[in-house]
Motif scaffolding. Structure first.
Motif, mmCIF file in Angstrom:
data_model
loop_
_atom_site.group_PDB
_atom_site.id
_atom_site.type_symbol
_atom_site.label_atom_id
_atom_site.label_comp_id
_atom_site.label_asym_id
_atom_site.label_seq_id
_atom_site.Cartn_x
_atom_site.Cartn_y
_atom_site.Cartn_z
ATOM 1 N N MET A 1 45.483 33.560 42.282
ATOM 2 C CA MET A 1 46.718 34.220 41.850
ATOM 3 C C MET A 1 46.525 34.904 40.495
ATOM 4 O O MET A 1 47.066 35.990 40.254
ATOM 5 N N LYS B 1 43.760 36.205 39.452
ATOM 6 C CA LYS B 1 43.006 37.430 39.729
ATOM 7 C C LYS B 1 43.911 38.465 40.388
ATOM 8 O O LYS B 1 43.795 39.673 40.124
ATOM 9 N N ALA B 2 44.818 37.990 41.249
ATOM 10 C CA ALA B 2 45.738 38.897 41.936
ATOM 11 C C ALA B 2 46.707 39.568 40.963
ATOM 12 O O ALA B 2 47.145 40.711 41.186
ATOM 13 N N ASN B 3 47.041 38.883 39.873
ATOM 14 C CA ASN B 3 47.989 39.423 38.887
ATOM 15 C C ASN B 3 47.313 40.180 37.752
ATOM 16 O O ASN B 3 47.965 40.581 36.797
ATOM 17 N N ALA C 1 42.266 43.183 42.348
ATOM 18 C CA ALA C 1 43.532 42.441 42.313
ATOM 19 C C ALA C 1 44.249 42.503 43.667
ATOM 20 O O ALA C 1 44.756 41.492 44.162
ATOM 21 N N GLU C 2 44.294 43.682 44.274
ATOM 22 C CA GLU C 2 45.013 43.839 45.538
ATOM 23 C C GLU C 2 44.383 42.990 46.644
ATOM 24 O O GLU C 2 45.086 42.416 47.477
ATOM 25 N N TYR C 3 43.059 42.913 46.635
ATOM 26 C CA TYR C 3 42.368 42.108 47.654
ATOM 27 C C TYR C 3 42.739 40.629 47.507
ATOM 28 O O TYR C 3 43.029 39.949 48.492
ATOM 29 N N GLN D 1 45.450 39.500 46.125
ATOM 30 C CA GLN D 1 46.865 39.358 46.481
ATOM 31 C C GLN D 1 47.013 39.091 47.979
ATOM 32 O O GLN D 1 47.782 38.222 48.403
ATOM 33 N N GLU D 2 46.265 39.852 48.786
ATOM 34 C CA GLU D 2 46.333 39.674 50.237
ATOM 35 C C GLU D 2 45.808 38.291 50.635
ATOM 36 O O GLU D 2 46.387 37.617 51.504
ATOM 37 N N VAL E 1 45.743 35.504 48.807
ATOM 38 C CA VAL E 1 46.698 34.477 48.379
ATOM 39 C C VAL E 1 47.890 34.445 49.329
ATOM 40 O O VAL E 1 48.394 33.363 49.682
ATOM 41 N N SER E 2 48.335 35.618 49.759
ATOM 42 C CA SER E 2 49.477 35.694 50.667
ATOM 43 C C SER E 2 49.209 34.921 51.959
ATOM 44 O O SER E 2 50.080 34.205 52.465
ATOM 45 N N ASP F 1 40.664 40.067 56.200
ATOM 46 C CA ASP F 1 41.829 40.877 55.809
ATOM 47 C C ASP F 1 42.485 41.545 57.012
ATOM 48 O O ASP F 1 42.054 41.385 58.157
#
Length: 670
Positions: A129, A131-133, A139-141, A143-144, A146-147, A189
């Protein structure tokens, strides 16, 4: 040692990346330059290969339901040899650290269950999280990822799994069915890509395999040094924890108190190396080391050659070694264990090798806990050992003391396979500590070094451990249902066609080993001072020049051992409890020459009581012993080791002396 590892890593990289191109004169210069100009070429070698992992699982989103993640299994072979590139794994910096990326090793233990633990999985999601923030390109990778990992439901095998408070990631770790092997659990992904297929993730991982990230700990950061002790490059940053974090943790030099005066703050002053040197060690550990493992004294060891970097010789060696490793890859697990014994021969035959180091250590996630090392063994000596071992095999059947049923694993080869069985103490779990003692291992190493370097073996230590082993056999016999068989017969079942070591068989194997040491010129040939020579034909075959019975005192113990064995045989046939009778006369193998007259009296009394002297063979042997006893009197000069060895040796061939009266008895394999 480390330099030799680096040479092998350089050769491996050149062969892998340049196919059939001619080797350059300076491989290290090529590597250092390429790391600067085209470092991406080495990416897949700076992450761990799958090793023994045969399966992986992907965790991806359910496009039709934002609450569900989907778990699916695949064979590693479906990646067609590209697993290191498509599933790049880099282990965390510590045992409780979060995972570095969405390629996770899922393990299983009967004690602790599936791993990583829930604590590590939660810290992993927290790390992702962060790294996602961030403002990073990846970051976008994250985010996906973590989701998907944070979803509350998991679809696997057609069922929807849910457990309050647990994420899809932790549910997946629990539900993966493999309990006897480690597998990968990876994020897939929305487009179906695995982590290594994503450029942004590769960019992220490249920062994680940078020296500052890969070879530092919280307390031991990099330090600019005037010179790297391995490669000699000047004014480069060096890392005190680099060897350990590269998987070659030989000295634990990053640990406080490992050496006097070394702390985590000044560890860089000991053996800190640059990132390029560490990378080569990492490549050796995770991509090469396993190919150079072989059983030496039947214990796993690294056989490390020092390569002659002459282009023609080196190219020939690499071609021949590739043939050997290709053969290994086509074998099943049992066959591989046998085939690894051929490594010594492959290296000994190569002109591209100057010397060989042999290193015993633990070879797991790290090479660590180094137990012993033999340096600078000549390939020519290994060839000589192999040749002389075959010669010795051809003359073994002419010695009456040698076993009639030789253990398949008792081999006089260049791997020195026989050493393990010579000192293996029976007794199962009770003998586990004795069999794994450091003192015993050091003797095995010394014996191996003596043979590999043609120098005299440490005889005092050898006989100490032999006597310890003999007493273990005796203790085991006291608990046996058939002690007479164990004492007087080699372990062989014709019906089952199996061989095992009894005390009698072990003594015969020991006699054969002592003769082998003399044959290899690592044990002195004893000068014969014996004045006694048997008068009758029964004993003459046992008193040749190479019998080892080189004085009259040893001859007395040996002949008495034959009669002692006969007493035990008779007692066994009569149903007497040998363990409480004749066996106690050995006094747990503490007898010396002073005890021989008393033992002779006991043996003679029993033979008379059992009317055994009706046998002409027994009368002949008693006569021989009487002649010898008159010559020696009561002063039989034998220490504990000499007395017990020759007594047991005589006992072990007792049944050969009385073949007509020796009924076939088949023991039970333990």
């Amino acid at each position: 040692m480390l330099v030799k590892m680096q040479k092998l890593a350089l050769c491996f990289l050149w062969e892998a990346l340049n196919e059939n191109k001619e080797l350059p004169k300076h491989l290290r210069n090529w590597f250092d330059e390429e790391r600067i100009t085209n470092g991406g070429r080495f990416f897949s070698y700076l992450v761990e290969p799958e090793g023994k992992i045969q399966k992986f699982y992907s965790l991806r989103e359910n496009p039709n339901n934002p609450e569900i993640a989907i778990l699916e299994g695949f064979d590693i072979g479906s990646l067609e040899g590209n697993s290191a590139k498509r599933l790049p794994f880099n282990r965390p910096s510590g045992p409780q650290s979060p995972q570095l990326g969405p390629v996770i090793k899922r393990s299983y233990s009967k004690k602790t269950g599936s791993g990583p633990s829930l604590k590590i999985l939660n810290s992993t999601i927290k790390s992702f999280m962060e790294k996602a923030n961030s403002n990073s390109p990846w970051a976008e990778y994250f985010q996906e990822a973590v989701s998907v990992f944070n979803r509350k439901k998991l679809s696997y095998g057609g069922k929807i799994e849910e457990d309050k408070g647990k994420t899809a990631l932790s549910l997946a770790v629990e539900l993966i069915p493999e309990t006897n092997q480690t597998v990968f659990l990876v994020f897939q992904d929305v487009t179906g890509r695995f982590p290594g297929d994503v450029p942004e993730y590769n960019d992220y991982l490249s920062t994680m395999i940078d020296g500052d990230e890969k070879y530092t700990t919280i307390k031991t950061a990099g330090h600019i040094a005037h010179q790297c002790p391995l490669c000699g490059r000047n004014d480069f940053k060096v890392y005190a924890s680099a060897c350990s974090l590269a998987g070659i943790n030989i000295s634990n030099i990053d640990r406080v108190g490992a050496f006097p005066g070394i702390t985590t703050q000044n560890a860089h002053l000991s053996f800190a190396i640059c990132a390029n040197c560490a990378d080569l060690l990492y490549i050796f550990k995770f991509h090469i080391l396993e190919k150079y493992l072989a059983p030496i004294t039947s214990q796993n060891a690294l056989v490390l050659p020092d390569l002659d970097l002459h282009t023609e010789k080196l190219s020939r060696f690499l071609r021949n070694f590739q043939i050997y490793t290709d053969g290994l890859s086509k074998k099943d697990k049992k066959a591989i264990n046998l085939e690894r014994r051929q490594l010594i021969k492959v290296l000994a035959e190569s002109r591209g090798i100057t010397t060989i180091d042999i290193i015993w250590a633990d070879f797991g996630q790290k090479m660590e806990n180094l137990r012993g090392i033999i340096t600078d063994v000549l390939p020519s000596r290994l060839k000589q050992i192999d040749n002389k071992g075959r010669e010795f095999d051809n003359i073994k059947n002419i010695n009456p003391f040698f076993p009639k049923h030789e253990m398949d694993s008792f081999i006089f080869d260049a791997n020195l396979t026989f050493i393990y069985n010579l000192f293996h103490r029976p007794g199962g779990k009770k003998a586990k500590v004795a069999n794994s003692s450091k003192k015993l291992f050091e003797l095995k190493r010394l014996l191996a070094e003596s043979i590999y370097k043609k120098k005299k073996i440490p005889e005092k230590r050898l006989w100490e451990e032999i006597m310890i082993t003999a007493r273990w056999y005796l203790t085991d016999i006291l608990q046996s249902d058939n002690p007479v068989f164990e004492l007087l017969n080699e372990g062989f079942s014709e019906k089952k066609n199996i061989i095992w070591l009894t005390l009698s068989g072990w003594i015969r194997h020991l006699a054969m080993t002592i003769e082998y040491f003399k044959y290899m010129e690592v044990m002195e040939m004893m000068e014969s001072k014996r004045t006694y020579f048997p008068e009758g034909k029964v004993l003459k075959p046992y008193f040749s020049e190479n019998s080892g019975i080189n004085n009259d005192h040893k001859a007395f113990a040996f002949i008495l051992g034959i009669l002692y064995g006969r007493v035990m045989r008779i007692q066994g046939a009569k149903g007497v409890n040998v363990s409480a009778n004749a066996l106690t006369w050995l006094k747990r193998l503490t007898l010396t020459g002073r005890d021989m007259p008393e033992l002779f009296i006991k043996v003679r009394e029993k033979l008379l009581a059992y009317e055994a002297e009706k046998s002409s063979v027994i009368r002949e042997i008693i006569h021989e012993l009487g002649v010898l006893g008159c010559k020696l009197g009561n002063e039989i000069d034998l220490d504990q080791i000499q007395c017990c060895y020759f007594l047991l040796l005589g006992q072990s061939i007792s049944n050969d002396i009385f073949p007509k009266e020796n009924k076939s008895i088949e023991g039970d394999k333990k």
